[in-house]
Design a protein around this motif. Structure first.
Motif, PDB file in Angstrom:
ATOM      1  N   PHE A 171       0.869  -1.167   0.000  1.00 17.76           N
ATOM      2  CA  PHE A 171       0.000   0.000   0.000  1.00 17.76           C
ATOM      3  C   PHE A 171       0.914   1.227   0.000  1.00 17.76           C
ATOM      4  CE2 PHE A 171      -3.167  -2.981   1.901  1.00 17.76           C
ATOM      5  CZ  PHE A 171      -4.123  -2.859   0.904  1.00 17.76           C
ATOM      6  N   ASP A 172       0.647   2.146  -0.920  1.00 18.32           N
ATOM      7  CA  ASP A 172       1.450   3.364  -1.053  1.00 18.32           C
ATOM      8  C   ASP A 172       0.588   4.584  -0.753  1.00 18.32           C
ATOM      9  OD1 ASP A 172       3.660   1.901  -1.914  1.00 18.32           O
ATOM     10  OD2 ASP A 172       3.330   2.327  -4.040  1.00 18.32           O
ATOM     11  N   SER A 173       1.136   5.476   0.060  1.00 16.14           N
ATOM     12  CA  SER A 173       0.513   6.795   0.229  1.00 16.14           C
ATOM     13  C   SER A 173       1.441   7.813  -0.412  1.00 16.14           C
ATOM     14  CB  SER A 173       0.300   7.105   1.709  1.00 16.14           C
ATOM     15  OG  SER A 173      -0.711   6.280   2.240  1.00 16.14           O
ATOM     16  N   VAL A 174       0.939   8.483  -1.431  1.00 16.70           N
ATOM     17  CA  VAL A 174       1.797   9.308  -2.279  1.00 16.70           C
ATOM     18  C   VAL A 174       1.216  10.700  -2.432  1.00 16.70           C
ATOM     19  CG1 VAL A 174       2.726   9.564  -4.615  1.00 16.70           C
ATOM     20  CG2 VAL A 174       2.625   7.296  -3.565  1.00 16.70           C
ATOM     21  N   PHE A 177      -4.958  -6.788   3.150  1.00 15.28           N
ATOM     22  CA  PHE A 177      -4.981  -6.879   1.685  1.00 15.28           C
ATOM     23  C   PHE A 177      -6.235  -7.649   1.292  1.00 15.28           C
ATOM     24  CE2 PHE A 177      -3.455  -8.058  -2.569  1.00 15.28           C
ATOM     25  CZ  PHE A 177      -2.716  -6.945  -2.928  1.00 15.28           C
ATOM     26  N   GLY A 178      -7.131  -7.001   0.592  1.00 21.99           N
ATOM     27  CA  GLY A 178      -8.452  -7.592   0.417  1.00 21.99           C
ATOM     28  C   GLY A 178      -8.749  -8.077  -0.993  1.00 21.99           C
ATOM     29  N   ASP A 179      -9.991  -8.477  -1.183  1.00 17.05           N
ATOM     30  CA  ASP A 179     -10.428  -8.999  -2.476  1.00 17.05           C
ATOM     31  C   ASP A 179     -10.356  -7.940  -3.580  1.00 17.05           C
ATOM     32  OD1 ASP A 179     -10.871 -11.355  -1.190  1.00 17.05           O
ATOM     33  OD2 ASP A 179     -13.046 -11.086  -0.995  1.00 17.05           O
ATOM     34  N   ASP A 180     -10.554  -6.665  -3.216  1.00 22.17           N
ATOM     35  CA  ASP A 180     -10.500  -5.612  -4.229  1.00 22.17           C
ATOM     36  C   ASP A 180      -9.112  -5.530  -4.847  1.00 22.17           C
ATOM     37  OD1 ASP A 180     -13.082  -5.058  -3.646  1.00 22.17           O
ATOM     38  OD2 ASP A 180     -12.699  -3.139  -2.634  1.00 22.17           O
ATOM     39  N   GLN A 213       0.463  -7.289   8.485  1.00 24.99           N
ATOM     40  CA  GLN A 213       0.109  -6.066   7.762  1.00 24.99           C
ATOM     41  C   GLN A 213       0.928  -6.011   6.473  1.00 24.99           C
ATOM     42  OE1 GLN A 213      -1.925  -3.077   8.764  1.00 24.99           O
ATOM     43  NE2 GLN A 213      -2.872  -4.807   9.837  1.00 24.99           N
ATOM     44  N   THR A 214       0.320  -5.522   5.427  1.00 28.03           N
ATOM     45  CA  THR A 214       0.981  -5.417   4.131  1.00 28.03           C
ATOM     46  C   THR A 214       2.085  -4.348   4.164  1.00 28.03           C
ATOM     47  OG1 THR A 214      -1.046  -6.116   3.041  1.00 28.03           O
ATOM     48  CG2 THR A 214       0.558  -4.956   1.667  1.00 28.03           C
ATOM     49  N   PHE A 215       3.143  -4.595   3.419  1.00 23.95           N
ATOM     50  CA  PHE A 215       4.216  -3.603   3.227  1.00 23.95           C
ATOM     51  C   PHE A 215       3.598  -2.241   2.936  1.00 23.95           C
ATOM     52  CE2 PHE A 215       7.169  -1.292   0.500  1.00 23.95           C
ATOM     53  CZ  PHE A 215       8.409  -1.519   1.067  1.00 23.95           C
TER      54      PHE A 215
END
Lengths: 314, 314
Positions: free
Chosen positions: B11-14, B52-55, B77-79
C-alpha cells in the motif's frame, strides 16, 4: 548558404578528472563555428584581446571559418573562463570569469555577416544579442542563453527571445525561464514567447525538439571516453544549425525530417567535442568520421515496431 | 510462455504537486505484473497482510495475473510506503517505510511459478532474491535493486547479480555499484559481474541497454501530464520483460531487434504508468493504446540519415 555566429571567443582553463589544460582556445562562438564549419560557410563576430594570436586565428581559418569580423581590441585581454568538473561531468563549476574585452563590446557586423542566411546568438548578454539581431535579417535566427541572464536580465532576455526563431537552452534553464517544471509544457510556454522551434539540451541525456507540429527526442551518443564537456552545447548548436543552413532552412518553413536530422548531427558533433579537451578533438575531425558516427547513432537508437517480421530466436 | 515476478506488494501513500492518494495498491511486483500482463502470462510471488483484500486481488486478476503465490500472512500487515515528490518528479522523498510481512518473508514458489520461462526479481533484499532465484530455472532472469542494498548489503547483492542474466538499475545506482562515473563503462563493469544484459533506467530521460554486442539508447516518452512517477521503473521492466517473454527470449540467444523493441515497450508502459496515480492509468489501459503509443514513440524518436532524399524546402 552562410551562417553568422556571435558569442564568446575565449581562453579556457579547464580541469576534469581526466586531465587539465591552461588557456586553451574556447568560447561559445569558437566551439559553434568549428562544428558548423563541417556543414556550411561560417563567419564569427566577437572581440578578442592582444593576447589572441595568429595560432588561434589559424585554428578557425584552417576549417574555413571567416574571421574578418573578429575585432582585436588594442590593449585588451581576451575573455577568460576557468572551471572544473568533478566525476559528474554534467555539472561545470566556475572558478573564475574575466569578461575583459567583452565588457565594452559593441557588435558591428560587416556586410557579409549581415547578409548571412542564418544567425546564431551564442550565450552572451541579451542586450548584445539584440544588438546583433537588429543588424542581421537572416531567414532563421537561433539563441542560446544561461541561468545567469535568466536571473539577472530576464526582461531583456525575454525581449531577445521574442525576436528570434529558435530557442536553444538546457532543460533546467527552460524550466527556470518559464517557471514550468514539465519540459513539454515549458517548451510550449517558451514558444508562446515567440520562437517557432525550441530545443532542450540535456547534456549526456541528449536533446529534445519542440515545434507547433509536435516533438522529437534523441538520447545522447553513448561514449566511454569523455574527457571534457566544455563546449558540448555549442558544438551541438553548430551541428544542428550548420546542417540546417546547408539545406537552406528557413524559420517556419523547414521540413520536419531536416530538423530531426539536424538534431542527430548536433548530437554527433557534441559527442566528438567531449572526446577531447577544448577544441582538440574537433580540430582533427574528418568528415567521414561524422558520417560514420551518424550511421552508428541511427543504429543504436532505432527500433522496429512490427514484431511479426523478426523470427523468434527460440 | 510465462513470467514469474517476486517483489513488494504494497500500500502506497503518495503526494505529488498534482494530488495525493492514501493507501493505494502499489509495490514493485504489482506495477511490474500489470504492465507485463499486456504481453504474457504473469504469476506474482510475495506476502501480504490481512489488510490486503479482495478488491486488490481483483485488480490483478482482472488483468489475468495469477495470484495463487501471493501469501496472506495471518495477523500480518501489508508492506507500506509513504512518499512525496516535489516539482522535480525525478526524485522520490521517502517519508515512511513499514516492511511488515516482508520482514519475515521466506519465498516458496509453487510448481507453476518455478516452471516459468522468465523470472523478474523486483527490488527486495538481495538474500530474498537469491532464495527465489535458486527455486526457478527460468531461461532468463532479471533483477532490479536500489541504493539501499548497494550501501547495506553489497556483497550479497553482488552474489545475486552473479546469478542472473539481466541487471536493471537506475543509472545513478549503476554508477554507485561499479564506482565508475561513466555509464558505458559502469555497464561494462556490471556485465563483468555476470549479467549478459544491463539496462540503465534514466527516469524521464529514458533508458539505455548494453550487451556484449553493443548498446541501444532511447529517450523518455515526452508527456505533458505526469501525475505520479511511482512504479515507473517497474512498469518499464514489466513492458520490457513481458514483451521479451512473449517472443520466447532466452538469455544470450535473444536477437537484438527484440531487445530494442522490448526497450520501446518498456518506455511506453512507463509512460502510461506516470499518467495516473499508482496503478490507476494502467488499470484502464487498452491494448490498442499501447500499439498507438509505440508507433507515435517511433515517429518522435527516429531520423533518416540520408540527406539527399528529402527535398529542400527553399
Amino acid at each position: 548558404m552562410s551562417l553568422t555566429v556571435v558569442g564568446s571567443i575565449a581562453f579556457d582553463s579547464v580541469s576534469t578528472p581526466f586531465g587539465e589544460r591552461d588557456r586553451m582556445l574556447g568560447g561559445s562562438a569558437v566551439h559553434f563555428a568549428l562544428a558548423a564549419s563541417f556543414f556550411t560557410s561560417v563567419r564569427v563576430v566577437g572581440p578578442v584581446g592582444e593576447d589572441f594570436g595568429d595560432d588561434e586565428i589559424a585554428v578557425l581559418e584552417s576549417r574555413g571559418v571567416r574571421t574578418g569580423d573578429i575585432e582585436r581590441v588594442p590593449g585588451g585581454q581576451t575573455f577568460f573562463w576557468r572551471g572544473h568538473y568533478e566525476h559528474d561531468l554534467n555539472v561545470a563549476h566556475t572558478d573564475d570569469t574575466q569578461l575583459n574585452v567583452f565588457g565594452d563590446f559593441e557588435p558591428k557586423l560587416s556586410g557579409d555577416s549581415r547578409g548571412a542566411d542564418m544567425l546564431f546568438l551564442g550565450n552572451i548578454q541579451p542586450e548584445l544579442q539584440r544588438g546583433v539581431r537588429a543588424q542581421c535579417d537572416a531567414g532563421m535566427v537561433a539563441l542560446d542563453s544561461m541561468n545567469l541572464w535568466i536571473e539577472t536580465a530576464r526582461d531583456s532576455l525575454v525581449e531577445a527571445i521574442a525576436e528570434i526563431d529558435c530557442l536553444m537552452l538546457n532543460d533546467a534553464e527552460l524550466r527556470m525561464l518559464t517557471e514550468e517544471p514539465n519540459l513539454a509544457r515549458a517548451s510550449r510556454a517558451a514558444m508562446e514567447m515567440g520562437p517557432s522551434v525550441v530545443v532542450a539540451k540535456r547534456g549526456e541525456y541528449g536533446a529534445a525538439l519542440f515545434t507547433a507540429d509536435g516533438s522529437f527526442a534523441i538520447p545522447g551518443y553513448p561514449l566511454e571516453d569523455v574527457l571534457d564537456p566544455t563546449g558540448a552545447g555549442d558544438s551541438f548548436a553548430g551541428g544542428f544549425l550548420g546542417y540546417l543552413d546547408s539545406v537552406g532552412a528557413v524559420a517556419g518553413e523547414t521540413a520536419d525530417p531536416h530538423l530531426r536530422r539536424g538534431m542527430a548531427y548536433g548530437s554527433v558533433m557534441a559527442s566528438f567535442n567531449v572526446e577531447g579537451f577544448g577544441t582538440e578533438r574537433v580540430q582533427r575531425l574528418r568528415e567521414d568520421e561524422i558520417d560514420d558516427r551518424l550511421r552508428e547513432f541511427k543504429r543504436l537508437t532505432h527500433f522496429d515496431e512490427r514484431p511479426v517480421e523478426i523470427p523468434n530466436p527460440r
